[in-house]
Design an enzyme around this catalytic site. Structure first.
Site, PDB file in Angstrom:
ATOM      1  N   HIS A 150       0.417   6.249  -5.144  1.00 36.99           N
ATOM      2  CA  HIS A 150       0.582   4.775  -4.656  1.00 36.99           C
ATOM      3  C   HIS A 150       0.483   5.233  -2.953  1.00 36.99           C
ATOM      4  CE1 HIS A 150       2.457   1.474  -2.765  1.00 36.99           C
ATOM      5  NE2 HIS A 150       2.439   1.008  -3.926  1.00 36.99           N
ATOM      6  N   GLU A 253      -4.710   3.380  -3.637  1.00 40.32           N
ATOM      7  CA  GLU A 253      -3.878   4.688  -4.681  1.00 40.32           C
ATOM      8  C   GLU A 253      -5.026   4.456  -6.298  1.00 40.32           C
ATOM      9  OE1 GLU A 253      -1.263   1.412  -5.396  1.00 40.32           O
ATOM     10  OE2 GLU A 253      -0.994   0.764  -3.613  1.00 40.32           O
TER      11      GLU A 253
HETATM   12  O1  TA6 Z   1      -0.024  -1.475  -4.011  1.00 34.43           O
HETATM   13  C1  TA6 Z   1       0.616  -2.600  -3.675  1.00 34.43           C
HETATM   14  C2  TA6 Z   1       1.816  -2.546  -4.392  1.00 34.43           C
HETATM   15  O2  TA6 Z   1       2.155  -3.324  -6.093  1.00 34.43           O
HETATM   16  C3  TA6 Z   1       2.669  -4.342  -3.781  1.00 34.43           C
HETATM   17  O3  TA6 Z   1       2.442  -5.090  -4.943  1.00 34.43           O
HETATM   18  C4  TA6 Z   1       3.918  -4.162  -3.005  1.00 34.43           C
HETATM   19  O4  TA6 Z   1       4.652  -4.623  -3.683  1.00 34.43           O
HETATM   20  C5  TA6 Z   1       4.238  -2.689  -3.183  1.00 34.43           C
HETATM   21  O5  TA6 Z   1       2.979  -2.193  -4.674  1.00 34.43           O
HETATM   22  C6  TA6 Z   1       4.729  -1.298  -2.742  1.00 34.43           C
HETATM   23  O6  TA6 Z   1       5.655  -1.724  -4.247  1.00 34.43           O
HETATM   24  P1  TA6 Z   1       7.509  -1.419  -3.441  1.00 34.43           P
HETATM   25  O7  TA6 Z   1       8.098  -1.100  -5.369  1.00 34.43           O
HETATM   26  O8  TA6 Z   1       6.528   0.103  -4.047  1.00 34.43           O
HETATM   27  O9  TA6 Z   1       7.526  -1.811  -2.193  1.00 34.43           O
END
Ligand code: TA6
Length: 278
Positions: A150, A253
């Site tokens: 991510h 990602e």
């Molecule tokens: O990568 C996108 C995502 O799924 C968004 O929907 C947002 O929730 C982000 O990840 C961050 O998630 P986190 O749990 O790291 O705050």
């Protein structure tokens, strides 16, 4: 080399003779910085990242596994909130790398009743960072997983950034009730919260272009690509993101979510995900 972190979180630093460097916390095997030989940090870390057990570090490369997104497990799974072991570091001709290992535990078995090993290798090759993520089913029953690397990429300003290479792919728009659309444009631009899963988008290179240059992102085995920026409203609710810092990153990602990966007993899956400046 292994260091005791200023915030109690141990980390590994990697250097190359050419002057590239990286910092990886054992917590989450979390890559926090990747500086190339010109001193540019390709990764964004929030100034308000919370170093607390159970909380994911905001920025760098969180490892989402065995679940991407919300679901049975806590959001994005437990790998990013677990302490990994440093298994090996290597300095070979032109490549400096570290390999991290996470195995199942009583803790993980409570939420994911399977035996597994995750082997995660972070390599510095010239001015490229390459990652190799391997999942092995060490048990006697099959299991399914979804996951992602991510990554938060530094950008000069999100409103003058475009993500290229996903034209023609179908995306799930998380900001429009998960409806599906086809990407019509060569450039994905940002004018509000953007949160999209480009299905099978990892089948080719993706470029992140801003006023300071272009980051090239390449994949193998990973299937999908998520592009995310929270924009100002959602960022306002993120206590671990500094004021205005939403303008300074975009997440592009490497993801497996369009379908689960089923691993039979003793079977492994591995994927690579690399990035460097054009
Ligand atoms: O990568 C996108 C995502 O799924 C968004 O929907 C947002 O929730 C982000 O990840 C961050 O998630 P986190 O749990 O790291 O705050």
């Amino acid at each position: 080399s292994l260091h005791e972190g200023e915030n109690g979180f141990p980390f590994v630093t990697l250097q190359t003779a050419a002057g590239a460097s990286a910092k990886i916390y054992l917590y989450g095997a979390h890559v926090a910085t990747f500086k190339d030989s010109k001193g540019r940090d390709h990764l964004f870390m929030s100034s308000k990242a919370e170093f607390k057990q159970g909380k994911a570090l905001r920025g760098g490369i969180p490892i989402c596994w065995p679940q991407f997104g919300p679901g049975k497990l806590p959001q994005h799974g437990f790998a990013r909130n677990s302490t990994w072991q440093l298994n090996d570091t290597k300095v070979e001709e032109g490549v400096t790398s570290a390999t991290f290992l996470l195995k199942d535990s009583e803790e993980t078995k409570k939420v994911f009743p399977h035996s597994f090993e995750l082997h995660y290798t972070v390599e510095l090759k010239g001015d490229e960072m390459n990652t190799v993520f391997l999942v092995k089913n060490c048990g006697s029953d099959a299991f399914d997983w979804t996951g992602a690397l991510h990554t938060y990429f530094n950008v000069a300003a999100i409103d003058s950034t475009s993500v290229k290479g996903l034209k023609g792919f179908t995306y799930v728009d998380k900001v429009q009730d998960a409806k599906e659309f086809e990407e019509k444009g060569e450039d994905i631009k940002f004018t509000s919260q953007l949160d999209r899963v480009y299905l099978k988008g990892a089948s080719n290179d993706v470029h992140i272009q801003d006023t300071e240059g272009t980051e090239k992102v390449t994949f193998s085995s990973w299937k999908d690509v998520v592009v995310w920026n929270p924009w100002v409203e959602k960022a306002g609710g993120m206590s671990d993101l500094g004021e205005g810092e939403w303008k300074k990153y975009v997440c592009v990602e490497a993801v497996q979510v369009s379908d689960v990966v089923r691993l039979e007993p003793q079977q492994s899956w591995s994927g690579t995900y690399a990035f460097s400046k054009l």
